[in-house]
Design an enzyme around this catalytic site. Structure first.
Site, PDB file in Angstrom:
ATOM      1  N   LYS A 143       0.847  -1.189   0.000  1.00  0.00           N
ATOM      2  CA  LYS A 143       0.000   0.000   0.000  1.00  0.00           C
ATOM      3  C   LYS A 143       0.887   1.244   0.000  1.00  0.00           C
ATOM      4  O   LYS A 143       2.051   1.126   0.391  1.00  0.00           O
ATOM      5  CB  LYS A 143      -0.942  -0.024   1.195  1.00  0.00           C
ATOM      6  CG  LYS A 143      -0.294   0.364   2.529  1.00  0.00           C
ATOM      7  CD  LYS A 143      -1.330   0.755   3.543  1.00  0.00           C
ATOM      8  CE  LYS A 143      -0.764   1.772   4.488  1.00  0.00           C
ATOM      9  NZ  LYS A 143      -1.633   2.280   5.493  1.00  0.00           N
ATOM     10  N   HIS A 185      -8.182  -0.018   4.993  1.00  0.00           N
ATOM     11  CA  HIS A 185      -8.362  -0.939   6.120  1.00  0.00           C
ATOM     12  C   HIS A 185      -9.806  -0.971   6.634  1.00  0.00           C
ATOM     13  O   HIS A 185     -10.393  -2.027   6.824  1.00  0.00           O
ATOM     14  CB  HIS A 185      -7.465  -0.556   7.301  1.00  0.00           C
ATOM     15  CG  HIS A 185      -6.024  -0.447   6.950  1.00  0.00           C
ATOM     16  ND1 HIS A 185      -5.386  -1.350   6.127  1.00  0.00           N
ATOM     17  CD2 HIS A 185      -5.086   0.451   7.303  1.00  0.00           C
ATOM     18  CE1 HIS A 185      -4.131  -1.007   6.006  1.00  0.00           C
ATOM     19  NE2 HIS A 185      -3.906   0.079   6.703  1.00  0.00           N
TER      20      HIS A 185
END
Ligand code: NAP
Length: 487
Positions: free
Chosen positions: A148, A240
């Site tokens: 990420k 997330h």
């Protein structure tokens, strides 16, 4: 209860960015712990690749000190460490130039799984993909792991997906969200879909609302430059928290299999309503005593980036219509905690007369960190004579306690995810269309702030965020759970 470890097949794992923070703090220690557990076969090899002028000996010394720093003392077995370190080598390589690529081609073996881990800044992902193809290093059995952040907005995520799609098949691409590697996150699916107890109640008829909290006590110092461009929305919510929301809200997939699970998650993201400004509270931590403010931490006195966000989100589908999801995340809050709380509705009629003061009703709390576990609040009779008084008690399951030796030894998310990559299991990785759908939802929210010149509200460090975040819930008679590391 000894844990069952099935060794993976032999592999060559190339860590691009092998000298970086993530490689030394997470990837190499995770590989060592899997080696110690007997999961990494002795024929496995790990090649660190970066521009720095090192040789294999110097790289091994670097890895050794990382193990000393990041592996718990009781797991540092000198013989095992020596055997593991032998598996490591180093190639000096430039993602943007020709240096090192021929050496890498020579070092890779035929007939073993190849894993290319992109542990470099996102600006280099496309360069690496193109050079892997140019040098014909990826084969039908290769895997590419992409860290990420996956894009900064929909446009950049699409552009990155397009480059990757030109170079590899989707089933070779592993987009990491380490939250999905956490034991409790996977347990969320097991709790929902392997028990008859919860699923019949898992809908708007019985669930009043759901709270997802990811709170940290740390500020952003050290990551200021990246964070100030991202903010809590990009850094936490779009990835997330979105993944947690998907796992909580999705329909049962027909199988626990990568595309079946990812199809269901995608449907949740696509069912999200746009979020109006009145359903969002943004905050930025202020200075307190010697603790610098957010703006001081990022070195930008005029920053309008949020270090806190709370929002009410609606999933517009048959199952969830009318049940709000409240998401809350921030830096410099009261405690470090990640949890999901499912708050059930009151029974339709109380035969015991008055409701309890502060009665929270049935609530299932799934704790991701610290002390992974679950608590189910149930209402019982207060013991003793003197009428029927009710009280709430928690049915508590801390994984570490309940699972004994195995619970205390829950593998780190990276350990599980790297082993899944080698096994070729994509279930816990994000598919390209999922990432794009999440950006398509987040982009208009962020664009709205920019258009309106939205200023985040200052909040005092080590509290619960701005007052307005409390109001977000109070206006409908609900309240946030206390931010606390106690379950
Ligand atoms: P980092 O410490 O800055 O490391 C970057 C690595 O890339 C270094 O090994 C660097 O080594 C190498 N590198 C830079 N330019 C290169 C080039 N042109 N060719 C080859 N190698 C090059 O970054 P990091 O914190 O490890 O993060 C790596 C990735 O993981 C990023 O995408 C980050 O967003 C993501 N991530 C990190 C964390 C974390 O906790 N650190 C957590 C989640 C995600 P040389 O300078 O020697 O080339």
């Amino acid at each position: 209860m000894a844990s069952r470890v099935i060794p993976v097949k032999p592999f060559d794992l190339v860590i691009f960015g092998g000298t970086g923070d993530l490689a030394l703090r997470k990837i190499i220690p995770s590989l060592y712990r899997r080696f110690l557990a007997g999961q990494m076969p002795p024929q496995a090899r790990v090649i660190g690749a970066a521009r720095r002028d090192l040789d294999t000996e110097a790289y091994r010394r670097m890895a050794l000190s990382a193990l000393e720093e990041f592996v718990a003392e009781e797991k540092r077995d000198p013989e095992k460490i020596a055997a593991f370190i032998e598996m490591l080598s180093y190639i000096r390589l430039d993602a943007r130039g020709e240096t090192g690529w021929n050496e890498l081609a020579e070092a890779l073996r035929e007939g073993v799984i190849r894993v290319f881990y992109f542990s470099v800044g996102p600006g280099l992902f496309a360069d690496l993909a193109r050079r892997l193809v140019k040098h014909r290093l990826n084969d039908a059995d290769s895997r590419v792991v992409v860290e990420k952040p996956f894009g900064h907005d929909l446009e950049s995520a699409r552009a990155l997906n397009a480059v990757l799609a030109k170079c590899f098949d989707e089933h070779h691409i592993y987009r990491i969200d380490h939250y999905l590697g956490k034991e409790t996150v996977q347990n969320l699916m097991v709790v929902r879909f392997a028990n008859t107890l919860f699923e019949p109640l898992w809908n708007a008829q019985y669930v009043d609302h759901i709270q997802i909290t990811v709170a940290e006590t740390v500020g952003v110092a050290g990551r200021g430059e990246y964070y100030d461009r991202a903010g809590a929305m990009r850094d936490m919510v779009q990835n997330h928290m979105m993944q947690l929301l998907c796992l909580i809200a999705m329909e049962p997939p027909s199988l626990f299999e990568a595309d079946a699970v990812r199809d269901e998650k995608l449907k949740v993201i696509r069912a999200l309503d746009p979020v109006p400004p009145e359903n969002i509270v943004r905050g930025q931590y202020a200075r307190k005593g010697d603790i610098p403010s957010y703006r001081e931490d990022v070195g930008n006195p005029e920053s309008t980036t949020e270090s806190f966000i709370a929002m009410e989100v609606h999933v517009s589908n048959w199952r969830w219509s009318g049940t709000p999801f409240y998401l809350r995340t921030g830096k410099r809050l009261k405690a470090r905690v990640s949890e999901i709380a499912v708050i059930f509705k009151e029974p339709p009629h109380s035969i015991f007369g008055r409701r309890l003061p502060n009665h929270a009703g049935n609530m299932l709390v799934i704790r991701l960190q610290p002390n992974e576990g679950m608590v189910l609040n149930v209402t019982i009779k207060e013991p003793g004579p003197g009428g029927m008084r009710l009280m709430e008690v928690p049915l508590d399951m801390s994984f570490a306690e309940a699972l004994g030796e195995n619970g205390a030894d829950i593998p780190d998310a990276y350990e599980r995810l790297i082993m899944d990559v080698i096994r070729g299991n994509q279930t816990l990785f994000m598919r390209g269309d999922e990432v794009e759908a999440a950006w398509a939802w987040a982009d208009p929210i962020i664009a709205g702030w920019e258009e309106r010149g939205d200023e985040p509200l200052p909040y005092e460090p080590f509290g619960s965020g701005p007052e307005d975040a409390l109001m977000l819930m109070h206006r409908s008679g609900r309240r946030w759970r206390e931010i606390s590391d106690e379950l």
